[in-house]
Write an enzyme that holds these catalytic residues in place. Structure first.
Site, short mmCIF file in Angstrom:
data_model
loop_
_atom_site.label_atom_id
_atom_site.label_comp_id
_atom_site.label_asym_id
_atom_site.label_seq_id
_atom_site.Cartn_x
_atom_site.Cartn_y
_atom_site.Cartn_z
N LYS A 168 0.83 -1.22 0.00
CA LYS A 168 0.00 0.00 0.00
C LYS A 168 0.86 1.27 0.00
O LYS A 168 0.63 2.17 -0.81
CB LYS A 168 -0.90 -0.02 1.24
CG LYS A 168 -1.63 1.27 1.47
CD LYS A 168 -1.78 1.56 2.97
CE LYS A 168 -2.18 2.98 3.20
NZ LYS A 168 -1.49 3.61 4.31
N ASN A 169 1.85 1.32 0.90
CA ASN A 169 2.57 2.59 1.02
C ASN A 169 3.55 2.82 -0.13
O ASN A 169 4.02 3.94 -0.31
CB ASN A 169 3.26 2.70 2.39
CG ASN A 169 2.22 2.99 3.47
OD1 ASN A 169 1.09 3.39 3.18
ND2 ASN A 169 2.59 2.77 4.72
N ARG A 181 -4.24 10.77 3.21
CA ARG A 181 -3.04 11.40 3.75
C ARG A 181 -1.95 11.52 2.67
O ARG A 181 -1.27 12.54 2.55
CB ARG A 181 -2.52 10.55 4.91
CG ARG A 181 -1.27 11.07 5.54
CD ARG A 181 -1.55 12.26 6.43
NE ARG A 181 -0.34 13.04 6.64
CZ ARG A 181 -0.31 14.21 7.24
NH1 ARG A 181 -1.42 14.77 7.67
NH2 ARG A 181 0.82 14.85 7.40
N CYS A 240 -6.15 14.50 12.32
CA CYS A 240 -5.23 13.38 12.21
C CYS A 240 -5.63 12.36 13.25
O CYS A 240 -6.33 12.68 14.20
CB CYS A 240 -3.79 13.81 12.39
SG CYS A 240 -3.43 14.37 14.02
N ARG A 262 0.80 15.47 12.47
CA ARG A 262 1.51 14.90 11.33
C ARG A 262 2.01 16.05 10.45
O ARG A 262 1.42 16.36 9.41
CB ARG A 262 0.60 13.95 10.55
CG ARG A 262 0.21 12.74 11.40
CD ARG A 262 -0.58 11.72 10.63
NE ARG A 262 0.23 11.02 9.64
CZ ARG A 262 -0.19 9.95 8.97
NH1 ARG A 262 -1.39 9.47 9.19
NH2 ARG A 262 0.58 9.36 8.09
N PRO A 263 3.09 16.70 10.87
CA PRO A 263 3.57 17.86 10.13
C PRO A 263 4.17 17.48 8.78
O PRO A 263 4.55 16.32 8.57
CB PRO A 263 4.66 18.44 11.05
CG PRO A 263 5.12 17.28 11.87
CD PRO A 263 3.97 16.33 11.99
N ILE A 264 4.24 18.46 7.86
CA ILE A 264 4.93 18.22 6.58
C ILE A 264 6.04 19.26 6.37
O ILE A 264 6.41 19.56 5.24
CB ILE A 264 3.96 18.19 5.37
CG1 ILE A 264 3.20 19.50 5.22
CG2 ILE A 264 2.99 17.03 5.45
CD1 ILE A 264 2.71 19.71 3.79
N ASP A 265 6.55 19.77 7.49
CA ASP A 265 7.58 20.82 7.39
C ASP A 265 8.82 20.36 6.61
O ASP A 265 9.44 21.17 5.91
CB ASP A 265 7.98 21.30 8.79
CG ASP A 265 8.47 20.16 9.67
OD1 ASP A 265 7.68 19.24 9.95
OD2 ASP A 265 9.66 20.18 10.07
N GLN A 266 9.18 19.09 6.70
CA GLN A 266 10.38 18.62 6.00
C GLN A 266 10.15 18.53 4.48
O GLN A 266 11.07 18.75 3.70
CB GLN A 266 10.85 17.27 6.54
CG GLN A 266 11.25 17.30 8.00
CD GLN A 266 12.34 18.34 8.27
OE1 GLN A 266 13.42 18.30 7.67
NE2 GLN A 266 12.05 19.29 9.14
N ASP A 306 3.86 0.69 11.92
CA ASP A 306 2.61 0.20 11.33
C ASP A 306 2.30 -1.25 11.74
O ASP A 306 1.27 -1.80 11.35
CB ASP A 306 2.65 0.32 9.80
CG ASP A 306 2.65 1.77 9.36
OD1 ASP A 306 2.30 2.64 10.17
OD2 ASP A 306 3.02 2.04 8.20
N ARG A 316 -9.20 0.64 3.39
CA ARG A 316 -8.29 1.62 2.79
C ARG A 316 -6.95 0.97 2.45
O ARG A 316 -6.28 1.41 1.52
CB ARG A 316 -8.02 2.76 3.78
CG ARG A 316 -9.10 3.79 3.90
CD ARG A 316 -8.58 5.00 4.66
NE ARG A 316 -7.16 5.12 4.38
CZ ARG A 316 -6.20 5.18 5.29
NH1 ARG A 316 -6.49 5.17 6.55
NH2 ARG A 316 -4.94 5.26 4.93
#
Ligand code: EPU
Length: 430
Positions: free
Chosen positions: A22-23, A93, A117, A122-126, A306, A398
């Site tokens: 999936k990922n 996501r 969330c 769940r930041p996306i700063d990077q 996970d 999902r």
């Protein structure tokens, strides 16, 4: 279709074939936007996150042709928009990958970020830091707007402050068509990072070092298309291995890459589960009581976050007291309240759970609160005496292809039962 009825307490025997990861799929499918040609992608898992991505791509102008249950052809030669549907993108996501792919190919993208969330911030700063270092202006909000200042991104040296799967893959996508070379340091090393790099390379990209701390991406002018097969799902395989651990029995898990499974197999072996590897299969047997152990989740090659809920369920049935420490997410023990309804003895303090093994669970009505927690509660239901009704199974659908069919094939008594429309709950992000 949103409840599983499980009559548990029986060991599992037989064979399960693992689907595509999936990922990896939720990165590779949006990465097809980078390709000015036709991609044929095989071993695609049939899960709702993938179907949603097909719809998002079609709305952008891609032609998506489903060839069979697990193969698809995606043609992104005539993309007409760099603004994916807000309604669709906010439901998944992994829609953040649309940013890297669209920005990389077209120099701009406007993408809805999933709200809320389910297991902590769940930041996306990077991701954003990487895009900015490559020369993009990024405006953050409910919509993320990113635009390359001079129309095309430039190679850059990017040091990730945290090891992030999403940021590593997103920056990799943005960099494949950039001018010059991009270096990602402190990169994530998960199998799906390598799979995305292999996919992009097979379409004409020049990526080296995926699977190590440092990835180098030399920008090329164009990606042209080809055929690629997604790797088997490490977490799906691990989930069924944990199910055998919890219920007892013997199951041959087919279509795995044993190397990817070592971090999970070694923990299960410590617990007394026997695992025999042959080619791309693992024979998993549990015939004696489970032993206690401690688990700490970490980025790959550590024990995967996970798999944390699934192994916790097995430990809750082991002899003795185990400590489970969540090293990736802030709040990934929410399912424990539901597990306790079945009789588990687990105390959570922040990112640590103290799991005191019990002899058995008793079936009860419970609710899934996210994908992996849902899978873990299925395992708990399979191990429990009597009947368990598990709601909110949309979360499970999902990310797990035909979980019910696969479990029934190994003797589980599990079925899907309709519940009235007004009791259904909209799945959140994952
Ligand atoms: N983080 C930051 N800043 C960022 C990105 C991440 O601080 O810009 C932090 C996160 O808060 C977290 C850690 O870094 O503490 C790791 O996050 P990562 O970015 O690796 O997670 P992700 O890419 O959002 C993917 C999987 C998750 C899986 C994690 C960790 C997908 C679509 N999701 O998420 O999978 O838990 O990596 O392995 O690939 C699942 O499949 O159920 C699932 C949640």
């Amino acid at each position: 279709m949103n409840q599983y009825v499980i009559r548990g307490g029986h060991p599992l025997f037989g064979e399960i074939t693992v689907s595509g990861a999936k990922n990896a799929a939720v990165a590779i499918i949006p990465a097809a936007l980078l390709v000015d040609g036709v991609c044929r992608i095989e071993n695609v898992p049939q899960i709702s996150d993938v179907t949603l991505f097909f719809s998002i791509l079609e709305e952008l102008g891609a032609k998506v042709r489903v060839l069979n249950r697990h193969a698809v052809e995606i043609d992104c030669r005539n993309i007409r928009s760099t603004t994916p549907s807000y309604e669709l993108a906010r439901r998944i996501r992994a829609s953040y990958y649309l940013l890297g792919a669209l920005l990389g190919r077209f120099g701009k993208a406007t993408v809805a970020m999933p709200g809320g969330c389910n297991f902590g911030v769940r930041p996306i700063d990077q991701h954003v830091k990487g895009f900015r270092l490559m020369g993009a202006d990024v405006i953050e909000g409910g919509l993320i707007q990113a635009e390359a200042r001079d129309g095309r991104l430039h190679g850059a040296n990017i040091y990730m402050d945290v090891v992030s799967v999403g940021a590593t893959m997103n920056v990799m996508m943005a960099a494949v068509l950039a001018e010059g070379t991009t270096t990602i340091d402190n990169a994530a090393k998960e199998p799906h990072i390598v799979d995305l790099a292999n996919f992009l390379n097979s379409m004409g990209a020049d990526i080296k070092g995926a699977g190590t701390d440092t990835i180098k991406i030399r920008g090329v002018e164009k990606l042209t298309g080809g055929t690629y097969g997604i790797i088997p799902d490490q977490i799906e395989a691990g989930t069924y291995m944990a199910a055998v651990a919890a219920t007892g029995g013997q199951v041959l898990i087919k279509n795995v890459i044993p190397k990817h499974m070592e971090c999970i197999s070694s923990k299960l072996q410590e617990m007394g589960v026997e695992i025999f590897e042959q080619d791309d299969t693992l024979l998993v047997r549990r015939s004696k009581p489970l032993h206690r152990t401690n688990v700490k989740t970490l980025p790959y090659p550590g024990f995967p976050t996970d798999m944390q809920p699934q192994i916790t369920v097995a430990l809750a049935l082991a002899e003795g007291t185990s400590i489970v420490t969540e090293g990736v997410w802030d709040n990934r023990f929410k399912y424990v309240g539901e597990l306790k309804r079945l009789g588990a003895k687990v105390q959570v303090d922040g990112k640590v759970a103290v799991v005191e093994g019990v002899d058995r669970f008793e079936g009860a009505p419970i609710q899934a609160c996210d994908l992996r927690a849902g899978a873990a509660l299925v395992i708990a239901g399979l191990a429990a005496n009597g009947e368990t009704h598990l709601g909110n199974i949309q979360y499970i659908e999902r990310g797990y292809e035909d979980m019910v069919g696969k479990l029934r094939a190994v003797g589980a008594d599990i079925q899907i039962v309709d519940v009235p429309e007004d009791e259904k709950v909209e799945p959140k992000i994952g």
